[in-house]
Design a protein around this motif. Structure first.
Motif, mmCIF file in Angstrom:
data_model
loop_
_atom_site.group_PDB
_atom_site.id
_atom_site.type_symbol
_atom_site.label_atom_id
_atom_site.label_comp_id
_atom_site.label_asym_id
_atom_site.label_seq_id
_atom_site.Cartn_x
_atom_site.Cartn_y
_atom_site.Cartn_z
ATOM 1 N N PHE A 89 45.687 31.009 29.760
ATOM 2 C CA PHE A 89 45.782 32.275 30.407
ATOM 3 C C PHE A 89 44.532 32.491 30.958
ATOM 4 C CE2 PHE A 89 48.893 33.029 27.151
ATOM 5 C CZ PHE A 89 49.928 33.638 27.863
ATOM 6 N N ILE A 90 44.593 32.731 32.397
ATOM 7 C CA ILE A 90 43.242 32.825 33.235
ATOM 8 C C ILE A 90 43.454 34.023 34.184
ATOM 9 C CG2 ILE A 90 42.024 31.627 34.955
ATOM 10 C CD1 ILE A 90 43.305 28.959 34.135
ATOM 11 N N ALA A 91 42.168 34.714 34.148
ATOM 12 C CA ALA A 91 41.951 35.800 34.871
ATOM 13 C C ALA A 91 41.514 35.535 36.181
ATOM 14 C CB ALA A 91 41.208 37.044 34.191
ATOM 15 N N VAL A 92 42.067 36.171 37.569
ATOM 16 C CA VAL A 92 41.672 35.810 38.663
ATOM 17 C C VAL A 92 41.577 37.156 39.427
ATOM 18 C CG1 VAL A 92 42.109 34.197 40.623
ATOM 19 C CG2 VAL A 92 43.204 33.538 38.629
ATOM 20 N N THR A 93 40.698 37.105 40.294
ATOM 21 C CA THR A 93 40.395 38.292 41.124
ATOM 22 C C THR A 93 40.570 37.837 42.713
ATOM 23 O OG1 THR A 93 39.078 39.212 39.675
ATOM 24 C CG2 THR A 93 39.296 40.379 41.617
ATOM 25 N N PRO A 94 41.766 38.165 43.390
ATOM 26 C CA PRO A 94 41.928 37.790 44.664
ATOM 27 C C PRO A 94 41.016 38.565 45.763
ATOM 28 C CG PRO A 94 44.182 38.531 43.713
ATOM 29 C CD PRO A 94 42.982 38.856 42.885
ATOM 30 N N LYS A 95 40.773 37.956 46.503
ATOM 31 C CA LYS A 95 39.806 38.566 47.669
ATOM 32 C C LYS A 95 40.200 38.567 49.084
ATOM 33 C CE LYS A 95 36.623 34.983 48.693
ATOM 34 N NZ LYS A 95 35.088 34.301 48.903
ATOM 35 N N ILE A 96 40.037 39.514 49.983
ATOM 36 C CA ILE A 96 40.426 39.559 51.170
ATOM 37 C C ILE A 96 39.780 38.271 51.841
ATOM 38 C CG2 ILE A 96 40.501 40.928 53.348
ATOM 39 C CD1 ILE A 96 40.612 43.298 51.717
ATOM 40 N N THR A 97 40.618 37.468 52.548
ATOM 41 C CA THR A 97 40.268 36.234 53.418
ATOM 42 C C THR A 97 40.724 36.095 54.708
ATOM 43 O OG1 THR A 97 39.873 35.226 51.277
ATOM 44 C CG2 THR A 97 40.005 33.771 53.132
ATOM 45 N N GLN A 98 39.859 35.625 55.621
ATOM 46 C CA GLN A 98 40.828 35.329 56.862
ATOM 47 C C GLN A 98 41.702 34.145 56.740
ATOM 48 O OE1 GLN A 98 37.665 35.294 60.206
ATOM 49 N NE2 GLN A 98 38.145 37.566 60.496
ATOM 50 N N GLU A 117 43.900 38.919 58.048
ATOM 51 C CA GLU A 117 43.163 39.198 56.697
ATOM 52 C C GLU A 117 44.252 39.545 55.740
ATOM 53 O OE1 GLU A 117 39.848 41.750 57.217
ATOM 54 O OE2 GLU A 117 38.546 40.294 58.109
ATOM 55 N N LYS A 118 44.167 38.970 54.581
ATOM 56 C CA LYS A 118 44.921 39.169 53.323
ATOM 57 C C LYS A 118 44.310 38.675 52.114
ATOM 58 C CE LYS A 118 48.219 35.347 53.347
ATOM 59 N NZ LYS A 118 49.761 34.957 53.489
ATOM 60 N N LYS A 119 44.752 39.302 50.909
ATOM 61 C CA LYS A 119 44.448 39.027 49.855
ATOM 62 C C LYS A 119 44.665 37.389 49.484
ATOM 63 C CE LYS A 119 43.645 43.501 47.991
ATOM 64 N NZ LYS A 119 43.833 44.377 46.706
#
Length: 350
Positions: A183-192, A202-204
């Motif tokens: 189980f891995i926690a990941v935080t998406p970020k807005i990227t071009q 731009e989207k997550k």
């Protein structure tokens, strides 16, 4: 062999488009004089059911010539009982719309066959990981299989991509790795990134790519019809969006492809297997349906526009104006075909 399949696919799609016009015209009591697959010099023909069935030299289009209708000179008319010209605007619009409708129906049928055959879809197996991306930092590795995100089961790559794109905060990934669950926690970020129209958006994202692993999608009867319907609507929306972006300059004109691109892509699809050919044929069928509905006088959409004018204002479009608009329509069409061919040749040379 691939080139021959390409021509057969194109000819079949054109045949169904013109068959839609043909059947609708006959239903409305209009005499059909010629049903032609291809343009230019006649290669072969026969007479049946009161009209000529023709195969022409250039198999890149086709037409149904109805009594009283002549695209080369729209001022030529016939007012006999079995003529196109004596029909009401609604009857004529029905005949005109039947061609594009036949393409949409054919695409739906092709997607049905694809669904019955079990379409291949991307599995949620991780391939390339971008260095220092959220996935890289969180510890996701190549060949990991994503089983669920925040408790939602994942079976397709697109399901995972959609959840990531619309994420709000941290996501909990259930990952299978070498037979063990992590189980891995990941935080998406807005990227071009770039979309399918080569636009920078731009989207997550979390910085992962697919490993290219696929599996067959098993569908029940209801799901099969739902798949065919959704794919037909999606393809139509995609083409309308692409046309809008091209017209408003959001997509450069050099992205436009012509008949060489169609033949090449169909050939490539043939090499990839018959399922790919069916998928591409369905997409081109929708393309033909959409393009013919454009309000350009030389196309079905242009004629529908003229008849809609007649229906609303209870009078026909002025013949001189109709002739000028039709000539302008042909200029636009020939220009677009020329641009597509120019782009195709540039791609081949490049």
């Amino acid at each position: 062999m691939s080139f021959l399949v390409s021509l057969l696919v194109l000819s079949a799609l054109i045949f169904f488009h013109e068959l839609g016009h043909y059947l609708a015209a006959r239903r409305m009591g209009v005499k059909v004089e010629v049903f032609s697959i291809g343009f230019g010099a006649k290669v072969a023909s026969f007479h049946k059911w009161g009209n000529e069935w023709r195969l022409a030299l250039i198999p890149l289009g086709g037409y149904v010539k109805m009594k009283g209708q002549d695209d080369s000179d729209p001022t030529k008319k016939s007012y006999d009982a079995d003529s196109y010209n004596v029909k009401t605007p609604l009857q004529k619009m029905f005949i005109l719309f039947a061609g594009p409708l036949a393409n949409f129906v054919l695409a739906f049928i092709l997607y049905l066959f694809i669904a019955l055959g079990g379409p291949n879809i991307l599995s949620p197996v991780i391939g390339q990981i971008v260095k220092d991306s959220p996935a890289f930092v969180a510890g996701i590795e190549t060949n990991d299989t994503i089983r669920s995100i925040n408790g939602t089961a994942i079976t397709k790559w697109e399901e995972m991509a959609e959840i990531i794109e619309h994420a709000d905060g941290v996501l909990s990934f259930e990952v299978e790795r070498a037979g063990y669950i992590h189980f891995i926690a990941v935080t998406p970020k807005i990227t071009q990134t770039t979309n399918m129209f080569n636009e920078v958006i731009e989207k997550k994202m979390i910085g992962i790519g697919s490993a290219g692993v696929t599996h067959k999608l098993s569908l029940g009867l209801e799901e099969t019809f739902s798949y065919a319907t959704n794919q037909t609507i999606h393809a139509s929306t995609l083409i309308f969006t692409g046309l809008k972006k091209l017209l408003f300059g959001e997509v450069p004109a050099n992205e436009l492809g012509g008949v060489i691109s169609i033949v090449k892509l169909t050939s490539d699809a043939t090499d990839a297997g018959w399922m790919s050919v069916l998928f591409f044929a369905a997409l081109i069928s929708v393309n033909l349906g959409v393009l013919n509905l454009l309000p350009i006088p030389a196309l079905d959409g242009g004629h529908i526009m003229f008849n809609l004018y007649e229906f609303l204002f209870r009078r026909e479009v002025n013949e001189e104006i109709m002739l000028k608009l039709t000539i302008a329509g042909w200029v636009i069409l020939i220009g677009l075909m020329g641009l597509g061919l120019y782009n195709d040749i540039n791609r081949l040379i490049g």
